[in-house]
Each structure stands twice: as structure tokens, then as C-alpha cells.
Design an enzyme around this catalytic site. Structure first.
Site, PDB file in Angstrom:
ATOM      1  N   HIS A 121       0.821  -1.442   0.065  1.00 36.12           N
ATOM      2  CA  HIS A 121       0.057   0.269  -0.193  1.00 36.12           C
ATOM      3  C   HIS A 121       0.897   1.402  -0.120  1.00 36.12           C
ATOM      4  O   HIS A 121       1.709   1.401   0.824  1.00 36.12           O
ATOM      5  CB  HIS A 121      -0.830  -0.186   1.241  1.00 36.12           C
ATOM      6  CG  HIS A 121      -1.942   0.982   1.224  1.00 36.12           C
ATOM      7  ND1 HIS A 121      -2.601   1.303   0.153  1.00 36.12           N
ATOM      8  CD2 HIS A 121      -2.317   2.210   2.041  1.00 36.12           C
ATOM      9  CE1 HIS A 121      -3.539   2.411   0.487  1.00 36.12           C
ATOM     10  NE2 HIS A 121      -3.235   2.946   1.672  1.00 36.12           N
ATOM     11  N   HIS A 168      -2.939   9.265   1.319  1.00 37.41           N
ATOM     12  CA  HIS A 168      -3.110   7.823   0.360  1.00 37.41           C
ATOM     13  C   HIS A 168      -4.424   7.703  -0.398  1.00 37.41           C
ATOM     14  O   HIS A 168      -5.450   8.496  -0.064  1.00 37.41           O
ATOM     15  CB  HIS A 168      -2.502   6.657   0.966  1.00 37.41           C
ATOM     16  CG  HIS A 168      -2.948   6.590   2.423  1.00 37.41           C
ATOM     17  ND1 HIS A 168      -3.783   5.475   2.712  1.00 37.41           N
ATOM     18  CD2 HIS A 168      -2.857   7.432   3.595  1.00 37.41           C
ATOM     19  CE1 HIS A 168      -4.112   5.380   3.880  1.00 37.41           C
ATOM     20  NE2 HIS A 168      -3.707   6.507   4.492  1.00 37.41           N
ATOM     21  N   CYS A 199      -3.310   2.923  -5.383  1.00 36.56           N
ATOM     22  CA  CYS A 199      -2.825   3.605  -4.449  1.00 36.56           C
ATOM     23  C   CYS A 199      -1.269   3.937  -5.020  1.00 36.56           C
ATOM     24  O   CYS A 199      -0.979   4.873  -4.761  1.00 36.56           O
ATOM     25  CB  CYS A 199      -2.723   2.983  -3.311  1.00 36.56           C
ATOM     26  SG  CYS A 199      -1.700   1.355  -3.274  1.00 36.56           S
TER      27      CYS A 199
END
Length: 274
Positions: A30, A42, A154
């Protein structure tokens, strides 16, 4: 700098850094942009579709089973507009007890190809830290479109914040190295099948597959691709809207019956004949 990823310490971080953490036993990572003050911006699914800090259906279900996602340290941790997937969290909530890694920019092709995993570096160069933070904070207030694992995830968000680059054509595989790797591994195995007779046994076959996998990762890297353009963050909504409208128009044409499409083209044919 490692062959898998580039681990960093918290003291090394600076505003504008692209950071990431591995999840689910190195299954995926991530990504986010560190904006200073132990805060990370994010991209995840929209608030109504999931919870803060998550970037896959598996992660969403796992976090929901843990109960509340409120942060006891920072009151504004988890700030997210209702119709946006861009979120501001503290570093601890972003990492979720995972290790901290730094995404590398401007790496030589040889270093890029030596990496065993995609989504850890790029040959593209980063813009200035101030520009990167500005993009991230602007998108926190204005969104980054709809989350998509392969086309707009992401890592794509972080790459755009760092470089300002976006594909000029309709979406396909996004800028994400993770997406390229996910597609590249089975594709490399498939494309290397015709070369089985040329490979000297299993080791030769593995070498051919690995070579094609690395080549596939390289040609889809945002620093190598020729179908990307620099888009100012203030013009991003218009750019994404144009791409979305174009995709919807082409989808509508494909859904039309063949006879109807032919009928629509007949007047144009008659005009040319005159």
C-alpha cells in the site's frame, strides 16, 4: 537498496516522499505520500465502500472485523471527503504495524530490471517535494477518481503526485508497477511457451520466462512509456472527465446492434458518393 524493496527509517523521511508498506505477507503493498507531521495522504476506496487506509476487498473485510478504526493519537487521522478515496492518516495507521519502505525514483534501467518485485521503483524522476505535497493535499480536497486495482490504485496516486504524469489515451493497465507485475507474470509464462523447444530444460524455460517478465515490467514503467503527459493537478478533473467520456462513448458504440451502426453510417456514405 535491496533486490526486493528499499526499507527506510522514520528519521530518514522527508515531506514529499513516496512511501509504502507490505501487506498480507508481501502479497501486495500500500502506497502513499508523506506530507510531514507524521501524516500520510494515500488513496483507497471511497468512504461509503470501505474503511480508512484500505486498498483491496480483502483488506476491507479484515479491518471491519477489527472494529473501530478511530486513531487515539491524531484527531484528524482518517480525514476523507464523503465522495473521495483520498484519505489523510497518521503514519502508524498507514503502516498498521508493517515495515516502512521508500519508493525509489530515477533509478538506472539495470537497477530497475534487477528488482524482483514491481511497485518498488521507477526510472522516472520526481518533481520537487513542495510540488509533490501540493498535489497530494489538493487531491485530498478534490479526489482522484474511482479506485481500481489495475487502472487507478494507491500506487498510481503516489506516482502521479511525484511526477504529474498520466496516460493520454483511454485507461488500460495503469502506471502501477504492482499491476504490471500481476499481469506480467502469467503473461510472461504464456508468451514464453513457444520457446520451450529452445530452452534447455526447466532452468532454461525459467530463464526465458524471467527475461520476458522483466522486459514487460520495463516497457510499462512510467519513465519509459511514451503515452503519458504532464497534467497539472488543477486540470486533473477535466483530464479524467475527458477520458471517462471517451470511454463511455466507445462503450455505447460497441453496445449498438450491428444493423443500427451500419444504418448510421449510410448517410455519410451517400454524401461521399455525391
Amino acid at each position: 537498496m535491496g533486490l526486493l524493496s528499499h526499507r527506510v527509517e522514520r528519521a530518514e523521511m522527508k515531506p514529499g516522499d513516496h512511501i509504502y508498506t507490505w501487506r498480507a505477507a508481501y502479497t501486495y503493498s500500500h502506497h502513499g505520500i508523506y506530507v510531514g507531521g507524521s501524516k500520510v495522504v494515500h488513496f483507497t476506496r471511497k468512504k461509503e465502500a470501505g474503511a480508512a487506509g484500505l486498498d483491496s476487498a480483502i483488506a476491507i473485510s479484515s479491518l471491519m472485523s477489527q472494529g473501530s478504526d478511530e486513531c487515539p493519537t491524531f484527531p484528524d487521522c482518517g480525514f476523507q471527503l464523503p465522495d473521495s478515496g483520498v484519505i489523510l492518516t497518521c503514519l502508524d495507521c498507514f503502516l498498521r504495524d508493517g515495515s516502512l519502505h521508500g519508493f525509489e525514483y530515477g533509478v538506472p534501467p539495470a537497477v530497475f530490471l534487477a528488482k524482483l518485485r514491481g511497485g518498488t521503483c521507477t526510472t522516472a524522476h520526481s518533481d520537487s517535494p513542495d510540488t509533490v505535497v501540493h498535489r497530494a493535499m489538493y487531491l485530498l480536497q478534490n479526489g482522484f477518481g474511482n479506485y481500481d486495482v489495475f487502472e487507478n490504485n494507491c500506487e498510481d496516486f503516489a506516482l502521479y503526485c511525484k511526477t504529474g504524469l498520466l496516460p493520454v489515451d483511454e485507461p488500460g493497465i495503469g502506471r502501477s508497477g504492482q499491476a504490471s507485475s500481476a499481469i506480467g507474470v502469467p503473461l510472461a509464462a504464456l508468451l514464453s511457451t513457444p520457446f520451450k523447444l529452445l530452452a534447455a530444460g526447466p532452468l532454461g524455460m525459467a530463464a526465458v520466462t524471467a527475461g520476458m517478465y522483466c522486459a514487460g515490467r520495463y516497457i510499462t514503467d512510467i519513465g519509459v512509456r511514451k503515452d503519458v503527459v504532464k497534467v497539472e493537478v488543477e486540470n486533473l478533473s477535466a483530464h479524467l472527465g475527458w477520458r471517462r467520456a471517451k470511454a463511455e462513448e466507445e462503450l455505447a458504440v460497441r453496445k449498438q446492434p450491428h444493423d443500427k451502426v451500419t444504418k448510421n453510417l449510410l448517410p455519410l456514405k451517400r454524401k461521399r458518393e455525391r
